[in-house]
Scaffold this motif. Structure first.
Motif, PDB file in Angstrom:
ATOM      1  N   VAL A  90       0.708  -1.551  -0.256  1.00  0.00           N
ATOM      2  CA  VAL A  90       0.180  -0.115  -0.114  1.00  0.00           C
ATOM      3  C   VAL A  90       0.926   1.329   0.097  1.00  0.00           C
ATOM      4  CG1 VAL A  90      -1.776   1.338   0.969  1.00  0.00           C
ATOM      5  CG2 VAL A  90      -1.844  -1.131   1.111  1.00  0.00           C
ATOM      6  N   TYR A  91       0.610   2.124  -1.005  1.00  0.00           N
ATOM      7  CA  TYR A  91       1.832   3.697  -1.205  1.00  0.00           C
ATOM      8  C   TYR A  91       0.558   4.173  -0.381  1.00  0.00           C
ATOM      9  CZ  TYR A  91       4.451   7.693  -2.768  1.00  0.00           C
ATOM     10  OH  TYR A  91       4.790   8.306  -3.070  1.00  0.00           O
ATOM     11  N   ASN A  92       0.524   4.820   0.363  1.00  0.00           N
ATOM     12  CA  ASN A  92       0.147   6.231   1.117  1.00  0.00           C
ATOM     13  C   ASN A  92       0.556   7.636   0.495  1.00  0.00           C
ATOM     14  OD1 ASN A  92      -2.354   6.486   2.559  1.00  0.00           O
ATOM     15  ND2 ASN A  92      -1.094   7.976   3.437  1.00  0.00           N
ATOM     16  N   SER A  93       0.290   7.839  -0.088  1.00  0.00           N
ATOM     17  CA  SER A  93      -0.136   9.418  -0.950  1.00  0.00           C
ATOM     18  C   SER A  93      -0.952  10.453  -0.034  1.00  0.00           C
ATOM     19  CB  SER A  93       0.702   9.765  -1.688  1.00  0.00           C
ATOM     20  OG  SER A  93      -0.407   9.891  -2.399  1.00  0.00           O
ATOM     21  N   LEU A  94      -0.553  12.276  -0.077  1.00  0.00           N
ATOM     22  CA  LEU A  94      -1.679  13.154   0.165  1.00  0.00           C
ATOM     23  C   LEU A  94      -2.083  13.689  -1.281  1.00  0.00           C
ATOM     24  CD1 LEU A  94      -0.240  14.778   3.278  1.00  0.00           C
ATOM     25  CD2 LEU A  94      -2.240  12.953   3.003  1.00  0.00           C
ATOM     26  N   GLY A  95      -3.229  14.054  -1.263  1.00  0.00           N
ATOM     27  CA  GLY A  95      -3.807  15.231  -2.519  1.00  0.00           C
ATOM     28  C   GLY A  95      -4.063  14.620  -3.837  1.00  0.00           C
ATOM     29  N   VAL A  96      -3.416  14.246  -5.060  1.00  0.00           N
ATOM     30  CA  VAL A  96      -3.873  13.867  -6.077  1.00  0.00           C
ATOM     31  C   VAL A  96      -2.444  12.701  -6.158  1.00  0.00           C
ATOM     32  CG1 VAL A  96      -5.234  16.162  -6.530  1.00  0.00           C
ATOM     33  CG2 VAL A  96      -2.854  16.225  -7.062  1.00  0.00           C
ATOM     34  N   ILE A  97      -3.058  12.481  -7.670  1.00  0.00           N
ATOM     35  CA  ILE A  97      -1.946  11.673  -8.368  1.00  0.00           C
ATOM     36  C   ILE A  97      -0.948  12.922  -9.567  1.00  0.00           C
ATOM     37  CG2 ILE A  97      -1.557  10.116  -9.758  1.00  0.00           C
ATOM     38  CD1 ILE A  97      -3.160   8.019  -7.973  1.00  0.00           C
ATOM     39  N   ASP A  98      -0.706  13.695  -9.195  1.00  0.00           N
ATOM     40  CA  ASP A  98       0.341  14.294 -10.588  1.00  0.00           C
ATOM     41  C   ASP A  98       1.592  13.841 -10.331  1.00  0.00           C
ATOM     42  OD1 ASP A  98       1.274  15.631  -8.525  1.00  0.00           O
ATOM     43  OD2 ASP A  98      -0.148  17.305  -8.031  1.00  0.00           O
ATOM     44  N   ASN A  99       2.530  14.320 -10.921  1.00  0.00           N
ATOM     45  CA  ASN A  99       3.458  14.445 -11.993  1.00  0.00           C
ATOM     46  C   ASN A  99       4.670  14.073 -10.715  1.00  0.00           C
ATOM     47  OD1 ASN A  99       5.901  13.618 -13.666  1.00  0.00           O
ATOM     48  ND2 ASN A  99       6.165  15.428 -14.074  1.00  0.00           N
ATOM     49  N   THR A 100       4.430  15.109  -9.924  1.00  0.00           N
ATOM     50  CA  THR A 100       4.877  15.726  -8.604  1.00  0.00           C
ATOM     51  C   THR A 100       4.540  14.323  -7.437  1.00  0.00           C
ATOM     52  OG1 THR A 100       4.564  17.779  -8.160  1.00  0.00           O
ATOM     53  CG2 THR A 100       5.291  16.401  -6.318  1.00  0.00           C
ATOM     54  N   ALA A 101       3.270  13.953  -7.794  1.00  0.00           N
ATOM     55  CA  ALA A 101       3.340  12.669  -6.479  1.00  0.00           C
ATOM     56  C   ALA A 101       3.987  11.205  -6.987  1.00  0.00           C
ATOM     57  CB  ALA A 101       1.325  12.180  -6.828  1.00  0.00           C
ATOM     58  N   PHE A 153      -0.703  -3.917  -5.948  1.00  0.00           N
ATOM     59  CA  PHE A 153       0.423  -1.999  -5.592  1.00  0.00           C
ATOM     60  C   PHE A 153      -1.502  -1.846  -5.293  1.00  0.00           C
ATOM     61  CE2 PHE A 153       0.680   2.237  -6.510  1.00  0.00           C
ATOM     62  CZ  PHE A 153       1.853   2.214  -5.830  1.00  0.00           C
ATOM     63  N   VAL A 154      -1.312  -1.219  -4.219  1.00  0.00           N
ATOM     64  CA  VAL A 154      -2.301  -0.406  -3.788  1.00  0.00           C
ATOM     65  C   VAL A 154      -2.321   0.767  -3.534  1.00  0.00           C
ATOM     66  CG1 VAL A 154      -4.335  -0.243  -2.509  1.00  0.00           C
ATOM     67  CG2 VAL A 154      -3.967  -2.270  -2.879  1.00  0.00           C
ATOM     68  N   TRP A 155      -2.664   1.852  -4.099  1.00  0.00           N
ATOM     69  CA  TRP A 155      -2.330   3.528  -4.057  1.00  0.00           C
ATOM     70  C   TRP A 155      -3.555   4.068  -2.827  1.00  0.00           C
ATOM     71  CZ3 TRP A 155       1.197   6.930  -7.952  1.00  0.00           C
ATOM     72  CH2 TRP A 155       1.585   8.148  -7.533  1.00  0.00           C
ATOM     73  N   SER A 156      -3.395   4.390  -2.115  1.00  0.00           N
ATOM     74  CA  SER A 156      -3.677   5.349  -0.576  1.00  0.00           C
ATOM     75  C   SER A 156      -3.828   6.632  -1.384  1.00  0.00           C
ATOM     76  CB  SER A 156      -4.021   4.540  -0.235  1.00  0.00           C
ATOM     77  OG  SER A 156      -4.111   5.446   1.097  1.00  0.00           O
ATOM     78  N   VAL A 157      -4.767   7.410  -1.653  1.00  0.00           N
ATOM     79  CA  VAL A 157      -5.014   8.850  -1.943  1.00  0.00           C
ATOM     80  C   VAL A 157      -5.941   9.300  -1.024  1.00  0.00           C
ATOM     81  CG1 VAL A 157      -5.449  10.596  -3.539  1.00  0.00           C
ATOM     82  CG2 VAL A 157      -4.525   8.428  -4.138  1.00  0.00           C
ATOM     83  N   ARG A 158      -4.926  10.242   0.183  1.00  0.00           N
ATOM     84  CA  ARG A 158      -5.916  10.743   1.721  1.00  0.00           C
ATOM     85  C   ARG A 158      -5.340  12.509   1.156  1.00  0.00           C
ATOM     86  NH1 ARG A 158      -4.221   7.483   5.633  1.00  0.00           N
ATOM     87  NH2 ARG A 158      -6.189   8.818   6.850  1.00  0.00           N
ATOM     88  N   ASP A 159      -7.044  12.852   1.884  1.00  0.00           N
ATOM     89  CA  ASP A 159      -7.561  14.064   1.944  1.00  0.00           C
ATOM     90  C   ASP A 159      -7.349  14.579  -0.044  1.00  0.00           C
ATOM     91  OD1 ASP A 159      -6.636  14.019   4.390  1.00  0.00           O
ATOM     92  OD2 ASP A 159      -4.944  15.603   4.568  1.00  0.00           O
ATOM     93  N   PHE A 160      -7.860  13.888  -0.647  1.00  0.00           N
ATOM     94  CA  PHE A 160      -8.934  13.882  -1.851  1.00  0.00           C
ATOM     95  C   PHE A 160      -9.680  14.491  -2.051  1.00  0.00           C
ATOM     96  CE2 PHE A 160     -10.959  13.124  -5.667  1.00  0.00           C
ATOM     97  CZ  PHE A 160      -9.042  12.331  -6.186  1.00  0.00           C
ATOM     98  N   THR A 161      -9.792  15.872  -2.584  1.00  0.00           N
ATOM     99  CA  THR A 161     -10.831  16.831  -2.816  1.00  0.00           C
ATOM    100  C   THR A 161     -11.477  16.896  -4.171  1.00  0.00           C
ATOM    101  OG1 THR A 161      -8.658  18.395  -2.676  1.00  0.00           O
ATOM    102  CG2 THR A 161      -9.957  17.867  -0.974  1.00  0.00           C
ATOM    103  N   LEU A 162     -11.039  16.536  -5.262  1.00  0.00           N
ATOM    104  CA  LEU A 162     -11.428  16.705  -6.942  1.00  0.00           C
ATOM    105  C   LEU A 162     -12.106  15.278  -7.037  1.00  0.00           C
ATOM    106  CD1 LEU A 162      -7.675  16.473  -8.372  1.00  0.00           C
ATOM    107  CD2 LEU A 162      -8.830  18.483  -7.444  1.00  0.00           C
ATOM    108  N   GLU A 163     -13.162  15.341  -8.246  1.00  0.00           N
ATOM    109  CA  GLU A 163     -13.908  15.092  -8.399  1.00  0.00           C
ATOM    110  C   GLU A 163     -13.797  14.140  -9.364  1.00  0.00           C
ATOM    111  OE1 GLU A 163     -18.610  16.253  -9.033  1.00  0.00           O
ATOM    112  OE2 GLU A 163     -17.272  17.951  -9.218  1.00  0.00           O
TER     113      GLU A 163
END
Length: 629
Positions: free
Chosen positions: A132-143, A180-190
């Protein structure tokens, strides 16, 4: 040794498995290793990695079904150091343990050690069946750039010790790497594209799309995406809104489900359900399932490779694991066998009852060995176990015979004591003494047989005694002048026949023991073969599923490459697909020869063991007449 999990118990709290020593080198903590050493069943290993302070530990606590456990923090300081472990009974897979690994946050500015972070990430990949890969915000190039550790996997992990140049490396990685599981936290987009809703999985795959071109910027852009697409056959994504207000977030350990945002709670429950139902047991090459014991040994093998400056190699790890585990598997299986035999037997006992206890104890021992052993391809250690069990059981059968012999000897002493005293006093050396001797001997023989009818070895003891008395009878017969020559000759023949008849009874007793012995050893052979075949079937089925999972992933990847205009890459992927299909056909074709080899190995061991397993030779060890009277 801590055996808390062996009996289905629950660890009260996580413990550290891997940490840094005073010199900054990784080491395996004994406390964590001991926990794993107590788990003899397959493990589903879920590890969580990600940048520090992204809420990794909270997800692991939910998977453990607990409000707290792995340390949560409400400040900018990273709480988890090294790799911590929490083992709980699997909520949906009976006979499995769920092993949760919470890793040290990556990119901690206070630590500032990129290589250390890389090894933590690599160990999480190597030890887990789901990452499980945990990240904040969105999956973009920075992430994705922050997930640069995935681009370094081929530099820091080897599947084979000496891979060939034309070998498809990505297939090998796909087989052994976790899902592989990507967990995106504090996701605010639709989750929408052109006003059309998409799933979180589609969101992830769109984020992994490649760019055309060969510029350095494009290569750098594509690299982490290619690695995720090429190394992880199963990819999943979950997006979580903020769980609570900023103030409440500082006390997450104290929040109940009622305090959490409903949408977050729903996603958290969906995430846990996916892990419980879809995360596979940890395996190594060949579809071999890993137990808790093996996982602890793997951790030590990998950490030792890192400490010594080497690149962890899965092929070498399998060899090392086999060396560590197979000898121990034989020892523990024998300990279990002997414990069961000791607790359930009280000699002397009926041979059939002893055989039944032996079969039960052996079944448990072989099952434990099959569970603990690893990569025993030549069945060397299993043959060793078969021989040890055979020798131990044979010795117990001998002890059982000896106990019955002693009991029969005691009865014989009591019954024939008067006869022996009269012989010693010469009371039969007289006119008509032979008839008196013969009648007394027959009377006492019938009395002995009645007293020992149900006892093993009674015929052998009596046969030995009557054989010893043959010369005494002849001597008394010679001294009895009341018998004519013809009657004398008949009595000599009768004495001889009585000894032979008793000898025949003893042989029949021996043959029954021998038949029981061979029946026991045949059951031993069958039990070893049956358990081994069951294990091989499970491994081959898991290997087939792994191959199909990799093949399916490559077919989807080829289709995606064609859709995105990467014809050359798609052609290369087709070559990998064709190579994998050929390998799968080759593996299917090798199954009969592998089976034949296994049966030959166990059969050879049985042929070596079985002829030696017979009851004690008739008369051997029974020279007791001199000590009876």
């Amino acid at each position: 040794m801590n055996r808390v999990m062996a009996c289905g118990g629950r660890m009260p709290a996580p413990v550290c498995l891997i940490e840094n020593d005073d010199s900054g080198n990784l080491l395996v903590r004994k406390e964590g290793k001991d926990i794993l050493d107590g788990i003899n069943e397959p493990v589903v290993v879920v590890s969580v990695v990600g940048l520090y302070r992204t809420g990794k530990s909270y997800l692991m606590n939910r998977l453990a079904g607990q409000q707290s456990g792995f340390a949560l923090g409400s400040t900018i300081e990273s709480k988890t150091k090294g790799i911590w472990i929490w083992c709980v009974p699997h909520p949906s897979k009976k006979g499995h343990t769920l092993v949760l690994l919470d890793t040290e946050g990556l990119g901690d500015v206070q630590k500032g050690d990129e290589k250390h972070d890389t090894w933590i990430f690599c160990l999480a990949v190597l030890l887990s069946s789901t990452l499980v890969y945990n990240s904040l915000g969105v999956i973009d190039n920075t992430a994705l750039e922050k997930l640069h550790y995935v681009t370094e996997l081929t530099e820091n992990i080897r599947v084979k010790a000496n891979p060939s140049k034309d070998e498809d490396e990505s297939s090998e990685f796909m087989r052994v790497f976790p899902s592989f599981v990507w967990s995106v936290r504090d996701f605010t987009l639709e989750l929408k594209i052109a006003d059309k809703p998409i799933t979180s999985d589609e969101y992830l795959e769109r984020s992994l799309k490649l760019k055309t071109g060969t510029s350095p910027q494009t290569v750098r852009f594509n690299l982490p995406r290619q690695c995720l697409r090429n190394f992880f056959a199963v990819r999943k994504c979950f997006v979580f809104p903020r769980p609570a207000s900023a103030g409440d977030m500082r006390k997450m350990e104290k929040l109940t489900d009622e305090d959490l945002e409903p949408e977050f709670l729903q996603q958290a429950n969906t995430f846990c359900d996916y892990i419980y139902n879809c995360a596979e047991p940890k395996t190594l090459s060949g579809g071999r399932e890993v137990t808790g014991i093996a996982l602890g040994n793997l951790a030590e093998v990998y950490v030792e490779a890192i400490r010594s400056g080497k690149v962890p190699c899965l092929e070498n790890a399998v060899v090392s694991l086999a060396e560590i585990q197979n000898g121990r598997a034989v020892e523990e299986a024998m300990e279990l066998y002997m414990k069961e035999m000791f607790e359930r037997t009280q000699l002397p006992m009926d041979p059939k009852d002893l055989s039944d206890v032996h079969q039960m104890a052996e079944n448990k021992a072989v099952e434990l060995f099959i569970t603990m052993s690893f990569n025993d391809n030549e069945q060397t250690h299993q043959q060793d176990l078969m021989g040890k069990i055979c020798n131990n059981y044979q010795e117990m059968c001998y002890q059982n015979q000896d106990e019955f012999t002693r009991q029969c000897e005691a009865v014989l002493r009591d019954v024939f004591e008067t006869l022996e005293n009269d012989i010693s006093a010469g009371l039969y050396m007289k006119h008509g003494g032979y008839r008196e001797y013969k009648d007394t001997l027959k009377l006492l023989t019938d009395e002995y047989r009645a007293a020992t009818r149900s006892k093993l070895m009674s015929q052998e003891v009596l046969s030995t005694y009557l054989k010893a008395k043959e010369d005494v009878g002849k001597m008394i017969l010679q001294s009895d002048l009341s018998l004519g020559a013809a009657e004398h000759a008949r009595e000599v023949e009768r004495l001889k026949n009585e000894v032979l008849e008793q000898r025949q009874r003893s042989l029949e007793e021996h043959n029954r023991l021998q038949a029981q012995a061979f029946q026991d050893m045949q059951r031993t052979h069958d039990e070893h073969v049956n358990q081994l075949m069951h294990q091989m079937e499970r491994e081959q089925e898991r290997l087939r599923r792994d191959n199909e999972r990799v093949l399916d992933a490559k077919l989807k990847e080829r289709e995606a490459l064609l859709t995105q205009g990467f014809q050359k890459n798609a052609d290369h992927m087709q070559g990998e697909i064709d190579s994998l299909k050929r390998e799968m056909i080759k593996e299917d074709a090798s199954k009969p020869s592998t089976l034949s080899k296994v049966l030959d190995g166990i059969g050879t061991a049985a042929a070596f063991v079985l002829p030696g397993f017979v009851p004690k030779a008739i008369g051997a060890g029974l020279s007791f007449i001199s000590r009876l009277f």
